[in-house]
Design a protein around this motif. Structure first.
Motif, mmCIF file in Angstrom:
data_model
loop_
_atom_site.group_PDB
_atom_site.id
_atom_site.type_symbol
_atom_site.label_atom_id
_atom_site.label_comp_id
_atom_site.label_asym_id
_atom_site.label_seq_id
_atom_site.Cartn_x
_atom_site.Cartn_y
_atom_site.Cartn_z
ATOM 1 N N GLN A 87 0.851 -1.182 0.000
ATOM 2 C CA GLN A 87 0.000 0.000 0.000
ATOM 3 C C GLN A 87 0.890 1.236 0.000
ATOM 4 O OE1 GLN A 87 -3.155 0.024 -0.335
ATOM 5 N NE2 GLN A 87 -3.975 -1.913 0.409
ATOM 6 N N TYR A 103 1.598 -5.249 3.961
ATOM 7 C CA TYR A 103 0.564 -5.853 4.795
ATOM 8 C C TYR A 103 0.389 -7.313 4.388
ATOM 9 C CZ TYR A 103 -0.817 -1.048 5.995
ATOM 10 O OH TYR A 103 -0.828 0.251 6.428
ATOM 11 N N GLN A 112 -7.142 -1.256 5.118
ATOM 12 C CA GLN A 112 -5.853 -0.640 5.454
ATOM 13 C C GLN A 112 -5.900 0.883 5.434
ATOM 14 O OE1 GLN A 112 -4.306 -3.186 6.249
ATOM 15 N NE2 GLN A 112 -5.069 -4.802 4.898
ATOM 16 N N ASP A 115 -5.238 2.932 8.806
ATOM 17 C CA ASP A 115 -3.840 2.911 9.239
ATOM 18 C C ASP A 115 -2.989 3.830 8.371
ATOM 19 O OD1 ASP A 115 -1.545 1.860 10.708
ATOM 20 O OD2 ASP A 115 -1.049 0.801 8.855
#
Length: 345
Positions: A87, A103, A112, A115
């Motif tokens: 990501q 991840y 995600q 975060d």
């Protein structure tokens, strides 16, 4: 299991006790068993259909003893195999990578986003930079994400999934009183809030009393044969969805879509094709993070060198710096070469 040779056993099991235990419930295991039967039937008479690697695999029943952090990923059009999920975020103004992280590959993109935003917003604030708009593709769409971005003062430009509906077709919503009105003018009130057992998302249930639908001229068409009353559920974040949709469909939203396609999407291609992210040559999530950060650093250094002010007529000093950066980064990549895992967007 090993990505290249499925039948070769690992020399040492690096997994912990939790990964060596089956945590799936009976319903999930039965679903996997059923998919295996369908998979075998579909693959029958095809080359390699009897091989172990041709069977349906899941993170609920399989793990890699060599690299327990590499999980099986599922993505349309891509093979089921051990991957890491990468990501990253890009500044659309200067085309530089502002954040990147590895991840587990079984998660969805929208899981995600929180975060990423928390980490990125803190980093930009420390540098005195303002984070105003969040532009992403449909994979990051969810009501929870829209609400989270609004709480942080950010404008979301994330197209919703095509399956999103703000309620049944032909039913109007009265926001002030939180109820729906059917095509015959009957009120369908809010009854309760609940957590969807399958998707684990917050939803609101609306249900009409039985007498409301008795004698309705469209009862058969609306309820079907067995139902006695009209009941349906809608996402808890309906208002956040529609505010985001209004931004996406606005002139600014169309401009943001073009910026994302022209500045953010090509970065992944550059990293995989030219910056060593086609394969991760390390074991473990921490090492995968290091490789991804090195690739991002190399990308940003090239951007820095490109936009650096020329202080002298000769380009000799610049060429020396470019070569030095290339040599240092190549040596760092070579020192990490051990075991290969694929990275995908």
């Amino acid at each position: 299991m090993d990505k290249e040779t499925p039948h070769r056993k690992s020399k040492g099991d690096r997994s912990d006790k939790g990964q060596r235990s089956v945590t799936a419930n009976k319903k999930e295991l039965d679903a996997i068993k059923g998919r295996n039967k369908k998979w075998a039937k579909d693959q029958d008479q095809r080359p390699g259909a009897g091989n172990q690697g041709s069977k349906y695999t899941s993170n609920k029943t399989h793990y890699s003893p060599t690299d327990p952090d590499a999980w099986i990923s599922v993505k349309p059009g891509k093979a089921r195999k051990l991957n890491y999920l990468s990501q990253l975020s890009v500044d659309t103004a200067n085309h530089v990578i502002t954040d990147i992280r590895a991840y587990h590959a079984d998660g969805k993109d929208n899981q995600q986003l929180r975060d990423i935003v928390q980490r990125l917003q803190r980093r930009l604030w420390q540098q005195g930079l303002v984070f105003e708009n969040c532009v992403a593709d449909t994979g990051y769409s969810s009501g929870e994400n829209y609400a989270m971005l609004e709480e942080r003062g950010l404008k979301s430009f994330i197209p919703p999934h095509g399956t999103f509906k703000g309620g049944p077709d032909g039913f109007g919503y009265v926001e002030g009183q939180d109820h729906y009105v059917c095509p015959q003018g009957k009120v369908i009130p809010f009854t309760k809030e609940f957590l969807d057992s399958r998707t684990r998302t917050r939803k609101k249930e609306y249900r009409a009393r039985k007498h409301v639908c008795i004698g309705c001229p469209i009862r058969q068409q609306c309820l079907g044969e067995s139902a006695q009353e009209k009941k349906f559920s809608v996402t808890y974040y309906r208002s956040e969805y529609f505010r985001n949709i209004a931004r996406v469909e606005s002139p600014q939203g169309r401009y943001m879509k073009g910026k994302r396609q022209s500045t953010v999407e090509p970065v992944f291609g550059t990293l995989t094709q030219f910056m060593g992210l086609r394969k991760i040559n390390t074991i473990g999530l921490k090492q995968a993070n290091k490789v991804m950060h090195l690739s991002a650093i190399a990308y940003n250094l090239k951007k820095y060198l490109k936009f650096e002010q020329k202080r002298s007529k000769s380009r000799a000093g610049r060429l020396v710096l470019e070569q030095a950066v290339k040599i240092v980064l190549q040596s760092l990549f070579w020192s990490c070469t051990r075991h290969q895992k694929t990275v995908f967007q």
